[in-house]
Design a protein around this motif. Structure first.
Motif, PDB file in Angstrom:
ATOM      1  N   GLY A 137      12.389  -9.354   0.886  1.00 41.86           N
ATOM      2  CA  GLY A 137      11.583  -8.472   1.720  1.00 41.86           C
ATOM      3  C   GLY A 137      11.894  -7.009   1.478  1.00 41.86           C
ATOM      4  N   GLY A 138      13.005  -6.740   0.764  1.00 38.23           N
ATOM      5  CA  GLY A 138      13.369  -5.368   0.443  1.00 38.23           C
ATOM      6  C   GLY A 138      12.814  -4.903  -0.887  1.00 38.23           C
ATOM      7  N   THR A 139      11.737  -5.510  -1.347  1.00 43.42           N
ATOM      8  CA  THR A 139      11.123  -5.160  -2.629  1.00 43.42           C
ATOM      9  C   THR A 139      10.862  -3.662  -2.736  1.00 43.42           C
ATOM     10  N   ARG A 140      11.247  -3.093  -3.891  1.00 50.97           N
ATOM     11  CA  ARG A 140      11.034  -1.674  -4.125  1.00 50.97           C
ATOM     12  C   ARG A 140       9.955  -1.398  -5.165  1.00 50.97           C
ATOM     13  N   ARG A 144       0.060   0.867  -6.635  1.00 48.58           N
ATOM     14  CA  ARG A 144      -0.912   1.754  -5.973  1.00 48.58           C
ATOM     15  C   ARG A 144      -2.284   1.505  -6.573  1.00 48.58           C
ATOM     16  N   LEU A 145      -3.283   1.330  -5.721  1.00 50.49           N
ATOM     17  CA  LEU A 145      -4.642   1.108  -6.206  1.00 50.49           C
ATOM     18  C   LEU A 145      -5.295   2.449  -6.514  1.00 50.49           C
ATOM     19  N   THR A 178       2.338  -2.750  -1.735  1.00 50.67           N
ATOM     20  CA  THR A 178       1.026  -2.136  -1.928  1.00 50.67           C
ATOM     21  C   THR A 178       0.585  -1.309  -0.726  1.00 50.67           C
ATOM     22  N   GLY A 179       1.441  -1.181   0.262  1.00 48.38           N
ATOM     23  CA  GLY A 179       1.096  -0.390   1.441  1.00 48.38           C
ATOM     24  C   GLY A 179       2.098  -0.646   2.555  1.00 48.38           C
ATOM     25  N   GLY A 184       5.366   0.025   9.990  1.00 49.40           N
ATOM     26  CA  GLY A 184       6.153   0.590   8.908  1.00 49.40           C
ATOM     27  C   GLY A 184       6.703  -0.404   7.920  1.00 49.40           C
ATOM     28  N   ARG A 185       6.592  -1.680   8.216  1.00 43.53           N
ATOM     29  CA  ARG A 185       7.083  -2.689   7.286  1.00 43.53           C
ATOM     30  C   ARG A 185       6.191  -2.762   6.051  1.00 43.53           C
TER      31      ARG A 185
END
Length: 388
Positions: A137-140, A144-145, A178-179, A184-185
């Motif tokens: 869940g901490g993916t960095r 961006r579209l 992607t957003g 804020g998650r």
């Protein structure tokens, strides 16, 4: 509920076919590939011709129309001889093709699955990152579209990705932020990135302790652009998707671990019958007999565990807890049996020319990959109603 784990005739025929292939084709050659850290392309191509990469997929997509039980049977038989080949199949099916089958559009399935089912190309799943292993869940990595070009622009790094840099790797499905949600998650999505896409970098193979005839690499994405249509499933559902994929994959890894554990029994039993010390085979000594009895017991119970989880999956029943139990137990058993097999072989068990040396080196990663043993215990505890 009574569960019958005896194999149906078609499953037993498959098992025997793969057993013969493993012993006749893989066993004589794999040691050299392993020691030279080479990917066994011809063996993998033969597995593709046998239809092994298409086992659990429908015939309309080039598959064999089988099920997850069939996949587990094959993985167990392969791993009895070699885990590098087994993990190549496991990752190609469970992590490469299965996400597209489960969550892809019809167009994506038609484009990718037939070639993956035939073994023409391999797929990979880019989840783990240097800064976040179990904490997916901490993916960095970000995507961006670009509205002007209708393309995803991907930036980030993935590590420990199996099948990601071979000559026949066709795609990697990556998870990326992607957003953001209202709280804020991160919104984590899955995106298909074909091999050779500009900005998609593949590092040299890792120098590994084990699985040396399989392909594992770090991946980088630098303004890597792919069409917006390469989104896999719904935007923001990537985290949920990978949880489902890992639940299924744990059954496959459990079957592989069971195969390694059984392979340790096979090799140790043969050695104990022929190796003599003090004028008789070492298998005549009760200490060796007890070790082998315990090893066989562990392999048997590991097999019961993964087949139980697979049967539940095949029948549409809840299987998450059973998969976690099977993965935790079988990986522990694999390490235990590999250690005992090395001990039975004595000094020869420390020599790479003996299969048990490979098995010892290959076993430890099974307690780490596709969910560590600690993660499995967390999942089981939650199913028991405990929270932390």
């Amino acid at each position: 509920m009574s569960i019958d784990h005896r194999l149906a005739p078609e499953h037993e025929e498959l098992r025997r076919t793969v057993e013969a292939f493993a012993h006749d084709v893989i066993a004589p050659k794999i040691g050299e590939f392993y020691e030279n850290h080479e990917f066994p392309y011809e063996i993998i191509r033969e597995m593709g011709r046998m239809g092994l990469f298409g086992l659990p997929f429908p015939e309309e997509y080039g598959g064999m129309g089988g099920d997850y039980l069939a996949l587990g049977i094959v993985l167990e038989e392969l791993a009895r001889v070699d885990s590098s080949v087994a993990i190549t199949l496991e990752a190609g099916v469970s992590l490469g093709a299965m996400p597209i089958f489960r969550f892809g559009t019809e167009e994506q399935k038609r484009e990718w699955l037939p070639r993956m089912c035939s073994g023409e190309i391999l797929g990979a799943f880019g989840l783990t990152e240097p800064e976040c292993g179990s904490d997916a869940g901490g993916t960095r990595t970000t995507a961006r579209l670009d509205q002007a070009t209708n393309e995803w622009v991907i930036n980030g790094t993935k590590c420990f990705i199996t099948n990601s840099g071979t000559d026949i790797t066709g795609l990697v499905t990556v998870t990326a932020v992607t957003g953001r949600k209202d709280d804020g998650r991160p919104l984590i999505s899955s995106i298909i990135v074909p091999s050779g896409t500009p900005g998609f970098g593949v590092a040299a193979p890792y120098s590994k302790v084990g699985w040396n005839a399989s392909d594992t690499r770090e991946l980088s994405f630098s303004d890597c652009r792919v069409p917006a249509a390469n989104l896999l499933g719904e935007e923001g559902r990537g985290y949920a998707q990978f949880l489902r994929i890992l639940d299924e994959g744990r059954i496959a890894i459990s079957a592989l671990a069971t195969g390694l554990a059984q392979g340790c029994v096979d090799e140790s039993l043969a050695y104990a019958k022929t190796r003599e010390a003090f004028g008789r085979p070492i298998g005549a000594n009760q200490a060796i007999q007890f070790k082998l009895a315990d090893m066989e017991m562990r392999a048997h119970m590991a097999r019961v565990g993964w087949r139980d989880a697979a049967s539940r999956l095949v029948h549409g029943e809840p299987f998450k807890n059973e998969a976690a139990i099977a993965k935790l137990y079988s990986s522990t058993v694999a390490v235990d049996n590999a250690r005992e097999a090395t001990q039975i072989h004595g000094g020869y068990g420390f020599m790479n020319e003996y299969p048990v040396a490979r098995m010892w080196r290959d076993s430890k990663i099974l307690e780490i990959g596709e969910g560590t043993s600690e993660v499995q215990r967390m999942l089981i505890a939650r199913e028991l109603g405990l929270s932390g």
